[in-house]
Design a protein around this motif. Structure first.
Motif, PDB file in Angstrom:
ATOM      1  N   ARG A   1       0.833  -1.200   0.000  1.00 42.85           N
ATOM      2  CA  ARG A   1       0.000   0.000   0.000  1.00 42.85           C
ATOM      3  C   ARG A   1       0.874   1.259   0.000  1.00 42.85           C
ATOM      4  N   GLU A   2       0.397   2.307  -0.686  1.00 40.37           N
ATOM      5  CA  GLU A   2       1.096   3.596  -0.615  1.00 40.37           C
ATOM      6  C   GLU A   2       0.818   4.258   0.720  1.00 40.37           C
ATOM      7  N   LYS A   3       1.762   4.965   1.263  1.00 36.79           N
ATOM      8  CA  LYS A   3       1.633   5.656   2.548  1.00 36.79           C
ATOM      9  C   LYS A   3       0.990   4.775   3.630  1.00 36.79           C
ATOM     10  N   PRO A   4       1.599   3.639   3.925  1.00 39.56           N
ATOM     11  CA  PRO A   4       0.979   2.704   4.872  1.00 39.56           C
ATOM     12  C   PRO A   4       0.943   3.246   6.301  1.00 39.56           C
ATOM     13  N   ARG A   5       1.780   4.259   6.576  1.00 40.09           N
ATOM     14  CA  ARG A   5       1.792   4.775   7.953  1.00 40.09           C
ATOM     15  C   ARG A   5       0.674   5.765   8.229  1.00 40.09           C
ATOM     16  N   HIS A   6      -0.109   6.043   7.216  1.00 36.41           N
ATOM     17  CA  HIS A   6      -1.224   6.971   7.418  1.00 36.41           C
ATOM     18  C   HIS A   6      -2.389   6.190   8.026  1.00 36.41           C
ATOM     19  N   HIS A   7      -2.258   5.862   9.301  1.00 35.65           N
ATOM     20  CA  HIS A   7      -3.329   5.129  10.000  1.00 35.65           C
ATOM     21  C   HIS A   7      -3.424   5.628  11.433  1.00 35.65           C
ATOM     22  N   LEU A   8      -4.484   5.217  12.119  1.00 36.77           N
ATOM     23  CA  LEU A   8      -4.759   5.734  13.462  1.00 36.77           C
ATOM     24  C   LEU A   8      -4.354   4.793  14.588  1.00 36.77           C
ATOM     25  N   ALA A   9      -3.782   3.633  14.252  1.00 35.95           N
ATOM     26  CA  ALA A   9      -3.581   2.618  15.298  1.00 35.95           C
ATOM     27  C   ALA A   9      -2.675   3.089  16.431  1.00 35.95           C
ATOM     28  N   PHE A  10      -1.778   4.037  16.161  1.00 35.42           N
ATOM     29  CA  PHE A  10      -0.930   4.578  17.222  1.00 35.42           C
ATOM     30  C   PHE A  10      -1.495   5.874  17.798  1.00 35.42           C
ATOM     31  N   GLY A  11      -2.674   6.261  17.398  1.00 29.57           N
ATOM     32  CA  GLY A  11      -3.199   7.553  17.795  1.00 29.57           C
ATOM     33  C   GLY A  11      -2.425   8.665  17.114  1.00 29.57           C
ATOM     34  N   PHE A  12      -2.767   9.900  17.472  1.00 31.10           N
ATOM     35  CA  PHE A  12      -2.030  11.061  16.962  1.00 31.10           C
ATOM     36  C   PHE A  12      -1.942  12.091  18.071  1.00 31.10           C
ATOM     37  N   GLY A  13      -1.266  13.186  17.792  1.00 32.72           N
ATOM     38  CA  GLY A  13      -1.191  14.268  18.766  1.00 32.72           C
ATOM     39  C   GLY A  13      -0.179  13.988  19.861  1.00 32.72           C
ATOM     40  N   ILE A  14      -0.317  14.708  20.970  1.00 31.40           N
ATOM     41  CA  ILE A  14       0.716  14.635  22.010  1.00 31.40           C
ATOM     42  C   ILE A  14       0.786  13.277  22.707  1.00 31.40           C
ATOM     43  N   HIS A  15      -0.284  12.491  22.628  1.00 35.24           N
ATOM     44  CA  HIS A  15      -0.255  11.168  23.273  1.00 35.24           C
ATOM     45  C   HIS A  15       0.071  10.041  22.300  1.00 35.24           C
ATOM     46  N   ARG A  16       0.390  10.395  21.067  1.00 36.82           N
ATOM     47  CA  ARG A  16       0.710   9.383  20.069  1.00 36.82           C
ATOM     48  C   ARG A  16       1.691   8.362  20.648  1.00 36.82           C
ATOM     49  N   CYS A  17       1.451   7.104  20.309  1.00 37.86           N
ATOM     50  CA  CYS A  17       2.205   6.002  20.917  1.00 37.86           C
ATOM     51  C   CYS A  17       3.706   6.260  20.966  1.00 37.86           C
ATOM     52  N   MET A  18       4.240   6.128  22.176  1.00 44.18           N
ATOM     53  CA  MET A  18       5.662   6.358  22.357  1.00 44.18           C
ATOM     54  C   MET A  18       6.474   5.181  21.816  1.00 44.18           C
ATOM     55  N   GLY A  19       5.855   4.018  21.733  1.00 42.41           N
ATOM     56  CA  GLY A  19       6.591   2.818  21.333  1.00 42.41           C
ATOM     57  C   GLY A  19       6.412   2.486  19.862  1.00 42.41           C
ATOM     58  N   ASN A  20       5.947   3.435  19.058  1.00 40.64           N
ATOM     59  CA  ASN A  20       5.546   3.061  17.687  1.00 40.64           C
ATOM     60  C   ASN A  20       6.710   2.550  16.829  1.00 40.64           C
ATOM     61  N   ARG A  21       7.873   3.160  16.958  1.00 36.84           N
ATOM     62  CA  ARG A  21       9.015   2.676  16.163  1.00 36.84           C
ATOM     63  C   ARG A  21       9.514   1.325  16.687  1.00 36.84           C
ATOM     64  N   LEU A  22       9.453   1.176  17.994  1.00 32.87           N
ATOM     65  CA  LEU A  22       9.850  -0.092  18.606  1.00 32.87           C
ATOM     66  C   LEU A  22       8.936  -1.232  18.141  1.00 32.87           C
ATOM     67  N   ALA A  23       7.641  -0.971  18.156  1.00 27.60           N
ATOM     68  CA  ALA A  23       6.682  -1.987  17.736  1.00 27.60           C
ATOM     69  C   ALA A  23       6.932  -2.372  16.271  1.00 27.60           C
ATOM     70  N   GLU A  24       7.172  -1.381  15.439  1.00 31.92           N
ATOM     71  CA  GLU A  24       7.436  -1.663  14.024  1.00 31.92           C
ATOM     72  C   GLU A  24       8.717  -2.482  13.863  1.00 31.92           C
ATOM     73  N   MET A  25       9.728  -2.124  14.640  1.00 34.62           N
ATOM     74  CA  MET A  25      10.994  -2.854  14.541  1.00 34.62           C
ATOM     75  C   MET A  25      10.790  -4.329  14.897  1.00 34.62           C
ATOM     76  N   GLN A  26      10.048  -4.572  15.976  1.00 34.02           N
ATOM     77  CA  GLN A  26       9.826  -5.959  16.378  1.00 34.02           C
ATOM     78  C   GLN A  26       9.123  -6.767  15.309  1.00 34.02           C
ATOM     79  N   LEU A  27       8.077  -6.182  14.745  1.00 38.41           N
ATOM     80  CA  LEU A  27       7.331  -6.907  13.717  1.00 38.41           C
ATOM     81  C   LEU A  27       8.200  -7.176  12.492  1.00 38.41           C
ATOM     82  N   ARG A  28       9.025  -6.195  12.142  1.00 34.85           N
ATOM     83  CA  ARG A  28       9.911  -6.374  11.001  1.00 34.85           C
ATOM     84  C   ARG A  28      10.888  -7.527  11.255  1.00 34.85           C
ATOM     85  N   VAL A  29      11.518  -7.509  12.438  1.00 32.13           N
ATOM     86  CA  VAL A  29      12.494  -8.549  12.761  1.00 32.13           C
ATOM     87  C   VAL A  29      11.824  -9.928  12.764  1.00 32.13           C
ATOM     88  N   VAL A  30      10.646 -10.005  13.364  1.00 30.92           N
ATOM     89  CA  VAL A  30       9.949 -11.293  13.418  1.00 30.92           C
ATOM     90  C   VAL A  30       9.711 -11.833  12.012  1.00 30.92           C
TER      91      VAL A  30
END
Ligand code: HEM
Ligand code: FES
Lengths: 106, 421
Positions: B354-383
């Motif tokens: 998909r084009e622009k796959p990061r354009h989604h709400l699963a991590f929320g947005f704004g000041i509370h946007r998920c702090m672990g979002n890059r970590l979560a992506e890294m784990q899934l990639r490695v797996v």
């Protein structure tokens, strides 16, 4: 059209001719400049389009707005010349602007 | 007058178009357990995108169902406060833990800034090899030729090891982390992990706090290191927390454990399900493993492991013409926004390139946007990098069971068989 220069963290430089009215983030994303994620698509809501504005350009680019400031202030790598590139609109006044990309986006 | 619960219309088993609009109640966990919530959200997005539910198990609440409206709520934290709670369920009076996910500025930012650096991509790069090794060991130990529960053997194991790595928690006790997370998130009662509230509090105060207090003392007395506990023990805004504000300390520890537990686990499980449901995408992936990086955010969007987050209005506010009153609960249904056809092209399709796959709400947005979002992506990639090195296919081999929750979208059982290359 105005010239905008992107300097990567490793020093590599690219200059684009950008239509006035677009944001600096739009210009980067449309031209596949690496290092700008722009997850929210320009809504000032993700801070993954963070850049360091070349100090000499800061007076023209100006300071961040309140929402931009709030979200950027969470970034430990934030500096006095930090801006979110989706909030910088390209205009004749910014012709020649230089922005530096951070090592990574959060 | 006190609030007297009335018998309510059950949504389960109903045709979404047959329920009067004003009676729709998307907070019922059974809808998510049975995976039948979609039609209700489709209808709300179309007919009443900001919908008032006058009565539910959680009292009255507003539903925000469209992508852009959710983004607008996230972007206005002065009106839409994260206090006193960020889920439909109000906070528990008995256990008054405070986490920065449920705080407003300036406290939220002060605390988040001290731990944010621990998940900086630079730091994650250091952790990646360790996570890769541990993922590889888990995959190598899988029973070939047998049907087993992927959730238990892979997803839980991987996320637990990763959490232990992140906190520099003793690996041999790592199962405690998942256990405490479950204790903290499940509502006590018969059949739940804790039968009573006091049992739960005893475990958290009597076991979890002392364990982390010990680690905290040790880290505070040592040179700063790059695990999350050390960063908090040395951080300016957090260094006196353990002694002076123990419930806040517990809250922050729990937030890190909970934040990175169910969410990543369920994304790992979901990815296996989605690739089985979409054999064409599985074939694409195998032909071109470079697609993993693009697939990962698509997995997270498609799964949407956090179903909703709630805000509370700090004053009267008109949102798209709807009059929200001070004190009203406002629920952002990420699960619905991530299927909004006006924001995402073919939202019901799982498309790994998909084009622009990061354009989604699963991590929320704004000041509370998920702090672990890059970590979560890294784990899934490695797996997935490690899976593709070893297995020709992870094949679904039985009926799955979904979580019974309106907050955590996930799986308890996913029977599979693995076929080695
Ligand atoms: C696929 C995996 C994950 C998903 C889908 C997810 C989702 C979310 C969501 C929806 C929020 C709230 C955002 C908002 O209110 O706007 C959040 C916040 C948070 N998440 Fe995650 N999360 C994931 C993984 C993780 C991991 C691995 C960690 C571990 C460090 C983590 C730590 C946090 C923290 C600390 C917050 C609170 C942020 C704040 O209030 O400023 N999450 N996450
Ligand atoms: S693109 Fe999201 S803040 Fe700029």
């Amino acid at each position: 059209m105005s010239k905008i220069t992107f300097v990567q963290h490793d020093g590599e430089t690219q200059t684009l001719d950008v239509e006035n009215g677009l944001s600096v983030m739009n210009a980067a994303v449309d031209n596949l400049i690496p290092g700008i994620d722009a997850d929210c698509g320009g809504e000032c809501n993700c801070a993954t389009c963070h850049v360091y504005v070349d100090e000499t350009w800061m007076p023209k680019v100006g300071l961040p707005g309140a929402m931009e400031e709030a979200i950027m202030s969470l970034n430990p790598e934030r500096q006095s010349n930090s801006r979110l590139s989706c909030q910088i609109k390209v205009s004749d006044e910014l012709d020649g602007l230089v922005v530096n990309l951070p090592e990574f986006q959060y | 007058m006190s609030y007297i619960p009335q018998p309510r219309t059950t949504m389960l088993g109903r045709d979404p178009s047959s329920v009067p609009l004003e009676d729709i109640d998307v907070s019922q966990a059974a809808l998510f357990h049975s995976n039948t919530m979609w039609g209700f959200f489709d209808r709300l997005r179309k007919e009443d995108p900001i919908h008032y539910c006058k009565d539910s198990e959680f009292g009255p609440f507003w539903s925000v169902t469209k992508f852009d409206d959710i983004m607008a709520v996230e972007g206005n934290p002065e009106v839409f406060s994260s206090e006193p709670a960020i889920s439909l369920q109000d906070p528990d009076e008995e256990l008054n833990v405070s986490m920065f996910i449920a705080m407003d500025e300036p406290k939220h930012g002060d605390q988040r800034r001290t731990v944010q650096g621990a998940v900086a991509p630079r730091n994650l790069a250091n952790m990646e090899e360790l996570i890769r090794e541990r993922a590889g060991a888990i995959l190598d130990a899988l029973p070939v030729g047998e049907t087993f529960n992927w959730v238990e053997k892979v997803s839980v194991e991987l996320t637990t090891q990763m959490l232990a790595t992140l906190l520099d928690f003793p690996q041999e006790n790592r199962h405690k982390l998942t256990y405490w997370s479950d204790v903290a998130t499940q509502v006590p009662g018969p059949g739940s992990i804790c039968a009573t509230v006091s049992e739960r509090n005893q475990i958290l105060i009597g076991e979890c706090v002392p364990a982390f207090m010990g680690m905290w003392m040790e880290r505070a007395a040592s040179e700063p290191r790059f695990d999350l506990i050390s960063m908090m023990a040395h951080g300016e805004a957090t260094k006196n927390m353990a002694q002076e504000r123990p419930m806040e300390f517990l809250g922050n520890i729990l937030l890190l454990i909970i934040g990175g537990n169910d969410t990543t686990r369920n994304s790992i499980s979901g990815s296996v399900l989605f690739l089985n449901e979409n054999p064409g995408e599985y074939a694409k992936l195998k032909a071109n493993p470079d697609l993993i990086t693009n697939m990962v955010p698509e997995i997270i969007r498609y799964q949407t492991p956090v179903i909703h987050m709630r805000r509370t209005a700090t004053r009267d506010f008109s949102l798209k013409g709807k009059d929200i009153k001070k004190g009203d609960k406002v629920v952002m249904w990420y699960v619905s926004g991530n299927r909004d056809e006006e924001a995402i092209d073919r939202p019901y399709d799982f498309i790994i390139d998909r084009e622009k796959p990061r354009h989604h709400l699963a991590f929320g947005f704004g000041i509370h946007r998920c702090m672990g979002n890059r970590l979560a992506e890294m784990q899934l990639r490695v797996v997935w990098e490690e899976i593709l090195k070893r297995f020709d296919k992870i094949e679904l081999a039985g009926d799955l069971v979904r979580a019974n929750s309106n907050l955590v979208k996930g799986y308890t059982e996913l029977p599979v068989r693995v076929q080695p290359l």
